[in-house]
Design a protein around this motif. Structure first.
Motif, short mmCIF file in Angstrom:
data_model
loop_
_atom_site.label_atom_id
_atom_site.label_comp_id
_atom_site.label_asym_id
_atom_site.label_seq_id
_atom_site.Cartn_x
_atom_site.Cartn_y
_atom_site.Cartn_z
N GLN A 103 52.39 59.34 36.02
CA GLN A 103 50.97 59.07 35.82
C GLN A 103 50.82 57.69 35.18
O GLN A 103 51.48 57.39 34.18
CB GLN A 103 50.34 60.13 34.93
N LYS A 104 49.93 56.89 35.75
CA LYS A 104 49.74 55.53 35.25
C LYS A 104 48.24 55.26 35.11
O LYS A 104 47.45 55.62 35.99
CB LYS A 104 50.37 54.51 36.21
N VAL A 105 47.89 54.60 34.01
CA VAL A 105 46.50 54.26 33.71
C VAL A 105 46.47 52.82 33.22
O VAL A 105 47.41 52.36 32.56
CB VAL A 105 45.92 55.20 32.63
N ILE A 106 45.42 52.09 33.57
CA ILE A 106 45.19 50.77 32.99
C ILE A 106 44.13 50.91 31.91
O ILE A 106 43.06 51.50 32.14
CB ILE A 106 44.72 49.75 34.04
N VAL A 107 44.42 50.38 30.73
CA VAL A 107 43.44 50.33 29.64
C VAL A 107 43.34 48.87 29.20
O VAL A 107 44.33 48.29 28.74
CB VAL A 107 43.85 51.22 28.46
N THR A 108 42.17 48.29 29.36
CA THR A 108 41.98 46.88 29.05
C THR A 108 40.69 46.68 28.27
O THR A 108 39.74 47.46 28.41
CB THR A 108 41.93 46.05 30.36
N ASN A 109 40.67 45.64 27.45
CA ASN A 109 39.43 45.26 26.77
C ASN A 109 38.56 44.35 27.64
O ASN A 109 37.50 43.92 27.21
CB ASN A 109 39.74 44.56 25.44
N LYS A 110 39.01 44.08 28.84
CA LYS A 110 38.23 43.31 29.80
C LYS A 110 37.04 44.15 30.28
O LYS A 110 37.14 45.37 30.42
CB LYS A 110 39.12 42.96 30.99
N THR A 111 35.92 43.50 30.55
CA THR A 111 34.77 44.20 31.11
C THR A 111 35.21 45.00 32.33
O THR A 111 35.89 44.48 33.22
CB THR A 111 33.69 43.18 31.53
N GLU A 112 34.83 46.27 32.38
CA GLU A 112 35.38 47.15 33.41
C GLU A 112 35.08 46.67 34.83
O GLU A 112 35.94 46.75 35.71
CB GLU A 112 34.87 48.58 33.24
N ALA A 113 33.89 46.15 35.07
CA ALA A 113 33.55 45.68 36.41
C ALA A 113 34.50 44.58 36.86
O ALA A 113 34.92 44.54 38.03
CB ALA A 113 32.11 45.19 36.45
N PHE A 114 34.86 43.69 35.95
CA PHE A 114 35.80 42.62 36.29
C PHE A 114 37.20 43.18 36.54
O PHE A 114 37.90 42.76 37.46
CB PHE A 114 35.85 41.57 35.18
N ALA A 115 37.61 44.13 35.71
CA ALA A 115 38.94 44.74 35.88
C ALA A 115 39.04 45.45 37.22
O ALA A 115 40.07 45.35 37.92
CB ALA A 115 39.21 45.72 34.74
N LEU A 116 38.00 46.16 37.60
CA LEU A 116 38.01 46.87 38.88
C LEU A 116 38.04 45.89 40.05
O LEU A 116 38.77 46.10 41.04
CB LEU A 116 36.79 47.78 38.98
N LYS A 117 37.27 44.83 39.95
CA LYS A 117 37.24 43.84 41.04
C LYS A 117 38.61 43.21 41.24
O LYS A 117 39.08 43.05 42.38
CB LYS A 117 36.19 42.78 40.73
N ILE A 118 39.27 42.86 40.14
CA ILE A 118 40.58 42.23 40.23
C ILE A 118 41.63 43.19 40.78
O ILE A 118 42.40 42.85 41.69
CB ILE A 118 41.00 41.69 38.85
N THR A 119 41.68 44.39 40.24
CA THR A 119 42.73 45.33 40.66
C THR A 119 42.55 45.78 42.10
O THR A 119 43.53 46.00 42.82
CB THR A 119 42.78 46.56 39.73
N HIS A 120 41.31 45.92 42.55
CA HIS A 120 41.09 46.27 43.96
C HIS A 120 41.46 45.10 44.87
O HIS A 120 42.11 45.29 45.91
CB HIS A 120 39.63 46.69 44.18
N ALA A 121 41.07 43.90 44.49
CA ALA A 121 41.36 42.73 45.32
C ALA A 121 42.86 42.48 45.44
O ALA A 121 43.35 42.07 46.49
CB ALA A 121 40.67 41.49 44.75
N LEU A 122 43.61 42.76 44.37
CA LEU A 122 45.05 42.52 44.37
C LEU A 122 45.84 43.74 44.86
O LEU A 122 47.07 43.71 44.90
CB LEU A 122 45.52 42.11 42.98
N GLY A 123 45.13 44.80 45.22
CA GLY A 123 45.76 45.93 45.88
C GLY A 123 46.46 46.94 45.00
O GLY A 123 47.18 47.80 45.51
N ILE A 124 46.25 46.87 43.68
CA ILE A 124 46.97 47.81 42.81
C ILE A 124 46.10 48.94 42.29
O ILE A 124 46.62 49.90 41.72
CB ILE A 124 47.63 47.09 41.62
N ALA A 125 44.80 48.87 42.48
CA ALA A 125 43.92 49.92 41.94
C ALA A 125 44.33 51.33 42.38
O ALA A 125 44.34 52.25 41.55
CB ALA A 125 42.47 49.63 42.31
N PRO A 126 44.69 51.54 43.65
CA PRO A 126 45.05 52.91 44.06
C PRO A 126 46.33 53.44 43.42
O PRO A 126 46.61 54.64 43.51
CB PRO A 126 45.24 52.77 45.58
N ARG A 127 47.09 52.58 42.76
CA ARG A 127 48.35 53.01 42.15
C ARG A 127 48.13 53.67 40.79
O ARG A 127 49.08 54.18 40.19
CB ARG A 127 49.30 51.82 41.98
#
Length: 214
Positions: A103-127
Protein backbone atom coordinates in the motif's frame (compact mmCIF):
# COMPACT_ATOMS: atom_id res chain seq x y z
CA UNK A 1 15.49 -4.96 6.28
CA UNK A 2 12.36 -3.46 7.81
CA UNK A 3 9.03 -5.11 7.06
CA UNK A 4 6.26 -2.60 6.30
CA UNK A 5 2.68 -2.61 5.06
CA UNK A 6 2.27 1.07 4.20
CA UNK A 7 4.71 3.38 2.41
CA UNK A 8 3.93 7.09 2.75
CA UNK A 9 5.81 9.17 0.19
CA UNK A 10 6.48 12.88 0.02
CA UNK A 11 6.16 14.43 -3.45
CA UNK A 12 8.45 17.42 -4.11
CA UNK A 13 12.10 16.45 -3.83
CA UNK A 14 11.24 12.79 -3.27
CA UNK A 15 9.25 11.52 -6.24
CA UNK A 16 9.51 14.58 -8.47
CA UNK A 17 12.13 17.24 -9.09
CA UNK A 18 10.00 20.37 -9.03
CA UNK A 19 12.14 23.13 -7.56
CA UNK A 20 12.67 24.99 -10.86
CA UNK A 21 8.95 25.37 -11.55
CA UNK A 22 8.22 26.36 -7.95
CA UNK A 23 10.97 28.97 -8.10
CA UNK A 24 9.63 30.30 -11.39
CA UNK A 25 6.21 30.74 -9.80
CA UNK A 26 7.68 32.57 -6.83
CA UNK A 27 9.73 34.90 -9.01
CA UNK A 28 6.76 35.58 -11.28
CA UNK A 29 4.81 36.78 -8.24
CA UNK A 30 7.72 38.79 -6.86
CA UNK A 31 8.34 40.53 -10.17
CA UNK A 32 4.65 41.40 -10.55
CA UNK A 33 4.57 43.18 -7.18
CA UNK A 34 7.82 45.01 -7.86
CA UNK A 35 10.14 42.99 -5.65
CA UNK A 36 13.59 41.67 -6.64
CA UNK A 37 13.85 38.11 -7.90
CA UNK A 38 15.43 35.43 -5.73
CA UNK A 39 17.99 32.81 -6.79
CA UNK A 40 16.94 29.18 -7.05
CA UNK A 41 19.06 28.11 -4.09
CA UNK A 42 17.37 30.63 -1.83
CA UNK A 43 13.90 29.52 -2.88
CA UNK A 44 14.84 25.86 -2.44
CA UNK A 45 15.36 26.60 1.24
CA UNK A 46 11.79 27.89 1.50
CA UNK A 47 10.11 24.76 0.04
CA UNK A 48 8.37 22.13 2.15
CA UNK A 49 5.65 23.79 4.19
CA UNK A 50 3.11 24.55 1.49
CA UNK A 51 2.67 27.41 -0.95
CA UNK A 52 1.39 30.04 1.54
CA UNK A 53 4.48 29.58 3.72
CA UNK A 54 6.70 29.51 0.64
CA UNK A 55 5.39 32.89 -0.46
CA UNK A 56 5.60 34.40 3.03
CA UNK A 57 9.24 33.41 3.23
CA UNK A 58 9.96 34.80 -0.23
CA UNK A 59 8.22 38.09 0.58
CA UNK A 60 10.07 38.50 3.86
CA UNK A 61 9.20 41.79 5.59
CA UNK A 62 6.76 42.66 2.79
CA UNK A 63 4.54 39.63 3.46
CA UNK A 64 1.77 41.58 5.16
CA UNK A 65 1.56 44.01 2.26
CA UNK A 66 1.73 41.65 -0.71
CA UNK A 67 0.78 38.19 0.58
CA UNK A 68 -2.76 37.86 -0.82
CA UNK A 69 -1.85 39.29 -4.21
CA UNK A 70 1.29 37.18 -4.43
CA UNK A 71 -0.63 33.98 -3.71
CA UNK A 72 -3.04 34.82 -6.54
CA UNK A 73 -0.15 35.53 -8.89
CA UNK A 74 1.73 32.38 -7.92
CA UNK A 75 -1.29 30.11 -8.25
CA UNK A 76 -2.28 31.56 -11.60
CA UNK A 77 1.19 31.16 -13.04
CA UNK A 78 2.06 27.83 -11.45
CA UNK A 79 -1.17 26.15 -12.53
CA UNK A 80 -0.10 26.73 -16.14
CA UNK A 81 3.62 26.04 -15.74
CA UNK A 82 3.94 23.32 -13.09
CA UNK A 83 5.14 20.81 -15.66
CA UNK A 84 7.58 23.01 -17.57
CA UNK A 85 10.59 21.35 -15.92
CA UNK A 86 9.09 19.08 -13.25
CA UNK A 87 9.85 15.40 -13.82
CA UNK A 88 10.09 12.12 -11.96
CA UNK A 89 13.40 11.18 -10.43
CA UNK A 90 14.83 8.48 -12.73
CA UNK A 91 14.47 5.58 -10.29
CA UNK A 92 10.83 6.24 -9.33
CA UNK A 93 9.16 3.85 -11.83
CA UNK A 94 11.43 0.97 -10.85
CA UNK A 95 10.88 1.56 -7.13
CA UNK A 96 7.11 1.71 -7.55
CA UNK A 97 7.25 -1.53 -9.54
CA UNK A 98 9.31 -3.17 -6.79
CA UNK A 99 6.74 -2.24 -4.13
CA UNK A 100 3.75 -2.83 -6.38
CA UNK A 101 2.01 -5.09 -3.84
CA UNK A 102 2.49 -2.69 -0.94
CA UNK A 103 0.00 0.00 0.00
CA UNK A 104 1.39 3.37 -1.02
CA UNK A 105 0.12 6.89 -0.31
CA UNK A 106 1.45 10.34 -1.18
CA UNK A 107 1.24 12.93 1.59
CA UNK A 108 2.40 16.40 0.61
CA UNK A 109 2.05 19.95 1.88
CA UNK A 110 1.59 21.01 -1.74
CA UNK A 111 -1.87 22.25 -2.71
CA UNK A 112 -3.79 19.08 -3.52
CA UNK A 113 -5.01 20.24 -6.95
CA UNK A 114 -1.41 20.84 -8.02
CA UNK A 115 -0.25 17.50 -6.61
CA UNK A 116 -3.00 15.66 -8.48
CA UNK A 117 -2.25 17.45 -11.75
CA UNK A 118 1.45 16.60 -11.54
CA UNK A 119 1.05 12.96 -10.53
CA UNK A 120 -1.57 12.29 -13.20
CA UNK A 121 0.47 14.00 -15.91
CA UNK A 122 3.59 12.04 -14.97
CA UNK A 123 1.66 8.77 -14.87
CA UNK A 124 2.18 7.77 -11.25
CA UNK A 125 -1.18 8.67 -9.71
CA UNK A 126 -2.69 5.19 -10.32
CA UNK A 127 0.19 3.61 -8.39
CA UNK A 128 -1.01 5.11 -5.10
CA UNK A 129 -4.05 4.33 -2.97
CA UNK A 130 -4.45 8.01 -2.14
CA UNK A 131 -2.83 11.39 -2.80
CA UNK A 132 -3.29 13.86 0.04
CA UNK A 133 -2.34 17.48 -0.40
CA UNK A 134 -2.87 20.68 1.51
CA UNK A 135 -6.55 21.46 1.90
CA UNK A 136 -7.74 17.85 1.81
CA UNK A 137 -7.66 17.31 5.58
CA UNK A 138 -7.46 19.68 8.57
CA UNK A 139 -3.82 18.76 9.25
CA UNK A 140 -0.52 19.13 7.43
CA UNK A 141 2.93 17.69 7.92
CA UNK A 142 4.44 17.25 10.47
CA UNK A 143 1.23 17.03 12.53
CA UNK A 144 1.05 13.35 13.59
CA UNK A 145 -2.75 13.41 13.34
CA UNK A 146 -2.34 13.49 9.57
CA UNK A 147 -0.43 10.21 9.52
CA UNK A 148 -2.77 8.70 12.09
CA UNK A 149 -5.69 9.36 9.74
CA UNK A 150 -3.84 7.70 6.87
CA UNK A 151 -2.82 4.65 8.90
CA UNK A 152 -6.33 4.20 10.25
CA UNK A 153 -7.87 4.45 6.79
CA UNK A 154 -5.54 1.85 5.30
CA UNK A 155 -5.36 -0.47 8.29
CA UNK A 156 -1.67 -0.03 9.05
CA UNK A 157 0.09 0.15 12.39
CA UNK A 158 2.83 2.70 13.14
CA UNK A 159 5.38 -0.09 13.49
CA UNK A 160 4.68 -1.22 9.92
CA UNK A 161 4.41 2.23 8.33
CA UNK A 162 7.29 4.22 6.88
CA UNK A 163 7.35 7.90 5.89
CA UNK A 164 9.74 8.53 3.01
CA UNK A 165 10.77 12.05 2.13
CA UNK A 166 13.49 14.62 1.65
CA UNK A 167 12.15 17.16 4.11
CA UNK A 168 12.40 17.91 7.80
CA UNK A 169 8.62 17.60 8.00
CA UNK A 170 8.74 14.06 6.63
CA UNK A 171 11.17 12.84 9.27
CA UNK A 172 9.24 14.62 12.02
CA UNK A 173 5.91 13.24 10.77
CA UNK A 174 7.15 9.69 11.05
CA UNK A 175 8.77 10.18 14.42
CA UNK A 176 5.89 12.05 16.02
CA UNK A 177 3.38 9.42 14.87
CA UNK A 178 5.53 6.51 16.04
CA UNK A 179 6.20 5.28 12.49
CA UNK A 180 9.49 4.66 10.73
CA UNK A 181 11.13 7.64 9.06
CA UNK A 182 13.30 7.42 5.96
CA UNK A 183 15.19 10.54 4.87
CA UNK A 184 15.98 10.93 1.17
CA UNK A 185 19.33 12.69 1.09
CA UNK A 186 19.32 13.61 -2.60
CA UNK A 187 16.31 15.94 -2.55
CA UNK A 188 15.73 19.61 -1.83
CA UNK A 189 16.66 19.75 1.87
CA UNK A 190 20.32 19.74 2.83
CA UNK A 191 21.50 16.34 4.02
CA UNK A 192 23.03 17.66 7.24
CA UNK A 193 19.68 19.09 8.35
CA UNK A 194 18.08 15.70 7.81
CA UNK A 195 20.82 13.65 9.46
CA UNK A 196 20.65 15.91 12.52
CA UNK A 197 17.10 14.60 13.09
CA UNK A 198 18.35 10.99 13.37
CA UNK A 199 15.91 9.38 10.92
CA UNK A 200 15.42 5.63 11.29
CA UNK A 201 16.61 5.05 7.72
CA UNK A 202 18.39 7.06 5.04
CA UNK A 203 18.70 6.64 1.30
CA UNK A 204 21.04 8.32 -1.14
CA UNK A 205 18.54 7.60 -3.89
CA UNK A 206 15.06 6.13 -3.89
CA UNK A 207 16.44 2.86 -5.25
CA UNK A 208 18.02 2.22 -1.86
CA UNK A 209 14.54 1.50 -0.53
CA UNK A 210 14.63 -1.88 -2.25
CA UNK A 211 17.36 -3.03 0.13
CA UNK A 212 15.93 -1.27 3.19
CA UNK A 213 12.27 -2.33 3.13
CA UNK A 214 10.34 -5.48 2.50
Amino acid sequence: MRSVDLLVFDLDGTLVRSDEDLAAGVNHALKAVGMPLLPLETIRGFIGDGIPVLMRRALGPHASEWFSRSIELFNGYYSEHLLDHTALYPDVPDVLDHFDRKQKVIVTNKTEAFALKITHALGIAPRFREIIGEGAVPFKKPDPRLLQLVMEKWGATPERTVVIGDGVNDVLLGKQAGALSCACLNGITGRERLLALSPDLTCESLSDLKSLLC
